[in-house]
Structures are given as structure tokens and as C-alpha cells.
Scaffold this active site. Structure first.
Site, PDB file in Angstrom:
ATOM      1  N   HIS A 158     -54.200 -28.527-126.434  1.00 53.58           N
ATOM      2  CA  HIS A 158     -55.816 -27.912-126.056  1.00 53.58           C
ATOM      3  C   HIS A 158     -55.710 -28.970-124.350  1.00 53.58           C
ATOM      4  O   HIS A 158     -57.257 -28.530-123.883  1.00 53.58           O
ATOM      5  CB  HIS A 158     -56.163 -27.929-126.759  1.00 53.58           C
ATOM      6  CG  HIS A 158     -55.834 -27.056-128.318  1.00 53.58           C
ATOM      7  ND1 HIS A 158     -55.853 -26.121-127.969  1.00 53.58           N
ATOM      8  CD2 HIS A 158     -54.860 -27.834-128.828  1.00 53.58           C
ATOM      9  CE1 HIS A 158     -55.723 -25.495-129.634  1.00 53.58           C
ATOM     10  NE2 HIS A 158     -54.951 -26.821-129.860  1.00 53.58           N
ATOM     11  N   ASP A 366     -62.096 -29.396-118.023  1.00 54.23           N
ATOM     12  CA  ASP A 366     -61.776 -28.751-119.156  1.00 54.23           C
ATOM     13  C   ASP A 366     -60.863 -27.940-119.510  1.00 54.23           C
ATOM     14  O   ASP A 366     -59.494 -27.323-118.290  1.00 54.23           O
ATOM     15  CB  ASP A 366     -62.912 -27.804-119.757  1.00 54.23           C
ATOM     16  CG  ASP A 366     -63.957 -27.695-120.450  1.00 54.23           C
ATOM     17  OD1 ASP A 366     -63.439 -29.307-121.514  1.00 54.23           O
ATOM     18  OD2 ASP A 366     -65.223 -27.185-120.657  1.00 54.23           O
TER      19      ASP A 366
END
Length: 474
Positions: A158, A366
Site C-alpha cells: 500500500h 503517498d
């Protein structure tokens, strides 16, 4: 039909939709898949015990079976606070200056992964598919292979994957990456992170990369591929139209008294660029004095990882910057920055998103950033807000009609805030329509089905693939 065994650091127990603290879109999607496939979600309970016993706590909630173990304080300090969050997390977000290398951290990481393997092994049946999540458990697949697990196993990361020149600063990086090659499928959020991983395999391990993304290693064929994650679009948009969301919207709108509002929603983390965001907003106020009393920034930043010193420092830094900006521009009836250190239920957040003329999503790095997608999904299509998005968020590759910025450039973000606030309705609608279509079409259900379909593998028959299709109403 194959069962799905999901393994992650923490387990999300299903809760009622819209409830305070209800799980996010990822948990909703995985819970749906687990219900469909009679699966099990295994991980750490979040609790600590004085001595690890390996006791499994099995529960069933809303059709989902969970299995959890407790960890010792030393495990939590070395595996979770240490290697996961003080070594891998900063390194994977390109913050080598904050990365801590400690042999005890590495030993704790390997010990807890071994405990996960010992505990979950008896739960895995021959036809099960095993889906491991995130940087906490990179070597778990190799430990399960050593225990005789021959099932197809996949890993989804992730977070970003760092460039090779940064990763090689990690002691024993070769052993860590080699352990990941025990999986049949390795998934990344974006092509950028995928290419960084493949570059490491080619340059550091000498492995040839197939055109289809396959890598051969020790007789095993591993698929490495990007699977961009999305939000639970159906659940989120229904929540955005709920009475709870409307009440939150109206209350927030009334509180700003006709002023325009920017909103940021982020965990309190140095990867989110919150300090730079506050400085950019301060520059906007300084450069546009005629608007200084007419614009509000609402920053929601729930604390995280409070036991790690760098996170305590972030909080202190943001409190200082908030005080400086508010001290310079506030009056007795108005403060330009509303800085809130708490979380809110998803439906209330959807109402907050819709109330804001600008969504400010400016991470320094991110893996994906689902707040950007939630902001788009929550907007009124007749009068939508504008998304300002960091070019370093994984979602920037999909959300090309956002106003993309370099979050390191205070001037660039300040100028883009001004542009967003002045954007004509026609352009706002055009941008929002394109963004909305992307968020809708590549939602979390699409992501989940794409990954698990890949996990079935090339030998899967059409019948077995059809059996994998998830009832989206589940």
C-alpha cells in the site's frame, strides 16, 4: 470455490455503515470478499500480553471470520514501532534522513513475521488463496513456503517502493527482497513503484524482466503488476447523500459564515506535507490580503504512532505554525486555520468535503491517497469544488484533471489556491466530470477483483474465474 485468506498487520472487524470509527473503503471491500468466499482475516489484535502464547482469538461478525493474536511489548516496540514505522515507513517514503537502522528492530520484525506464519499456517487449506498486505509482512510468504504452503499467494504493497539507490541503504536489503519472491503475485499502487521494484530485481539481482511483468526466480514465475486502489464508490456516495452528511455539511457551512473553505484530511504523518501546506496557506494569505479574512482552512489530522518521536515533533511543529498564522491573520470573530486533532465518521467527512470549495491534498509522497478520491466523490456535480493534488501522490497518475502542484514549492501551492478559488463554474464542472468518472470506474471493487483474478493465475479456468466474481451488493 476457493477461500480467501487475508493477512495484514491489523484486522478490521466489520461495523455498521456510518458508525463512528467505521472502517474505510479497503476494509469494506475485503470484508465483502471474505463473506463471499467464506474467508478468514488474520492479523494482530492490537493488544499486548506479557508472554506470547500463540493463542488464536476466532470471531465471526456480520458474516466475516477474523483470527487474531496478541503480541508482547518487545514485539510491538521492535516490529511495529521499530522496523515497520521507524525503518521501512520513512525509507519507503524517501525520508532516508528519518530512517533508523537498528539490529534489534530487524530481529523483532523477523520474529513477529515468524509468529504470524506459525499461527496462520493451521488455518490455510490446500485450495485457499492467500493475500498478504503491506510492508509489515514482506517476508511472510517465504516463511509460509518454508512450512510447506504450496498455495498461490499474493502480496499487495500500500506504500510507495523506493528507488534502488535508496533501498540499498537498508541493511540486508537483498534478503528482504528475495523473501518477497516467494509470492506468486506482487502488487503495487502505481507503475512508478512497480518500475522501482523491477529496477532493483534487474540491477541488484540480475533477474531478467519479462515484457508481461513476469519474473522467473528459482523455478517460480512471479507476476509483478500495478493495481491502483480505489474507494468503495457505491458505499461512499450513498453516505455522501445521507441525512448525517447533509447535517454535517450544513453545520460547517453555517460556521464559516459565507467564507470560502479549503479542507485537508490526513493522518498526522510527515509524509503528508502538512507543515508545507500550512506555510503555503500562510503565503496565500500574505500575498492576497483582500482575501485574508474570507478564506478558511479546515485541517483534520487525527494523531498516529504517538510512540514514535518524529510524530510527536510533527504535532508540535504544526501547532506552532497554526499559532503563528492565526496570530497574524485572526480577529475576535475569525481564525483562518481550524486545526483539529481527531477523526470523524465517514458520512460526516463526506458532508465536510462537499462544504469545501477546495480539497487540499498535498502529500510529499503517498502510495495512492484515497482522500483525493473521496473529495471528488462527495462533490455536488452542479457546483463542484476543486481538487488541488500533489504530483507526488500515487493518485495523481489517475486524477489528471486535478490542479497538480509541487508541495515543496510554497509559492506554487499558494498561487494554485488562488486559481482554484477563482475557477469559473464551467471549468469546475468539466474537471469534476472527468475526475468523477475515473473514481467511479476504478473503485475498490475493481481493484480487488483485478488482484484476486491475477492471484488465480494463468492456469485458472474460466469457471474458477467466474466463481471469483464478487456480489457487489454483499
Amino acid at each position: 470455490m476457493s477461500r480467501l485468506i487475508v493477512i495484514s498487520n491489523r484486522v478490521s472487524v466489520p461495523k455498521a455503515a456510518g458508525a463512528a470509527g467505521a472502517q474505510g473503503g479497503l476494509a469494506v471491500a475485503l470484508n465483502s470478499a471474505l463473506r463471499e468466499h467464506r474467508g478468514i482475516w488474520f492479523g494482530w489484535s492490537g493488544q499486548e500480553v506479557e508472554e506470547f502464547t500463540g493463542h488464536l482469538d476466532m470471531q465471526r461478525n456480520q458474516g466475516v471470520t477474523t483470527a487474531t493474536i496478541d503480541l508482547e511489548p518487545q514485539d510491538i516496540e521492535e516490529y511495529y514501532n521499530g522496523y515497520a514505522n521507524r525503518t521501512l515507513w520513512p525509507l519507503f517514503h524517501y525520508r532516508i534522513d528519518l530512517t533508523e537502522y537498528d539490529r534489534n528492530f530487524g530481529e523483532g520484525y523477523e520474529r513477529v513475521n515468524a509468529r504470524f506464519a506459525d499461527s496462520v499456517r493451521p488455518l490455510i487449506e490446500p485450495d485457499d488463496l492467500v493475500w498478504v498486505h503491506d510492508y509489515h509482512l514482506l517476508p511472510l510468504g517465504s516463511l509460509l513456503r518454508a512450512k510447506g504452503v504450496k498455495n498461490r499467494m499474493g502480496l499487495f504493497l500500500h506504500t510507495p517502493w523506493p528507488p534502488t539507490r535508496l533501498l540499498v541503504s537498508l541493511p540486508f536489503h537483498e534478503r528482504l527482497v528475495e523473501s518477497m519472491l516467494a509470492y506468486n503475485v506482487i502488487g503495487f499502487q502505481t507503475e512508478e513503484w512497480l518500475n522501482s521494484f523491477l529496477h532493483y530485481l534487474e540491477k541488484e539481482m540480475g533477474l531478467p524482466i519479462g515484457e508481461d511483468g513476469h519474473v522467473e526466480y528459482q523455478g517460480r514465475k512471479i507476476l509483478c503488476k500495478a493495481f491502483p486502489i480505489g474507494i468503495d464508490f457505491k458505499e461512499f456516495t450513498e453516505g455522501a447523500n445521507s441525512d448525517e452528511a447533509k447535517e454535517a455539511h450544513d453545520k460547517l457551512k453555517a460556521s464559516v459564515r459565507g467564507r470560502k473553505m479549503l479542507i485537508g484530511v490526513d493522518r498526522l504523518d510527515y509524509s503528508k506535507g502538512l507543515g508545507e501546506r500550512f506555510e503555503s496557506f500562510g503565503r496565500f494569505l500574505a500575498d492576497n490580503p483582500e482575501q485574508a479574512s474570507q478564506v478558511v482552512l479546515l485541517q483534520i489530522a487525527p494523531p498516529s504512532r504517538g510512540d514514535v518521536a518524529s510524530y510527536q515533533q510533527i504535532r508540535e511543529d504544526l501547532e506552532r505554525k497554526t499559532g503563528h498564522i492565526n496570530g497574524a491573520y485572526a480577529d475576535v470573530a475569525f481564525v483562518p486555520i481550524r486545526y483539529v486533532n481527531r477523526g470523524y465518521p465517514r458520512r460526516q467527512l463526506a458532508g465536510f468535503y462537499r462544504a469545501a470549495e477546495v480539497g487540499l491534498v498535498t502529500p510529499l509522497r503517498d502510495g495512492m491517497n484515497l482522500v483525493a478520491k473521496e473529495y471528488i466523490a462527495a462533490q455536488d456535480p452542479e457546483d463542484p469544488g476543486v481538487l488541488i493534488l500533489s504530483q507526488f501522490a500515487g493518485s495523481a497518475l489517475q486524477l489528471k484533471d486535478a490542479l497538480q502542484v509541487n508541495p515543496h514549492s510554497i509559492e506554487h501551492v499558494s498561487e494554485t489556491i488562488k486559481l482554484a478559488l477563482a475557477m469559473p463554474l464551467e471549468e469546475r464542472r468539466r474537471r469534476h466530470e472527468a475526475l468523477y468518472d475515473s473514481v467511479r470506474d476504478t473503485d475498490v471493487v475493481y481493484w480487488r477483483e483485478e488482484f484476486v483474478r491475477a492471484l488465480f493465475g494463468e492456469e485458472a479456468t474460466p469457471d474458477t474465474r467466474e466463481s471469483l466474481q464478487i456480489d457487489q451488493t454483499a
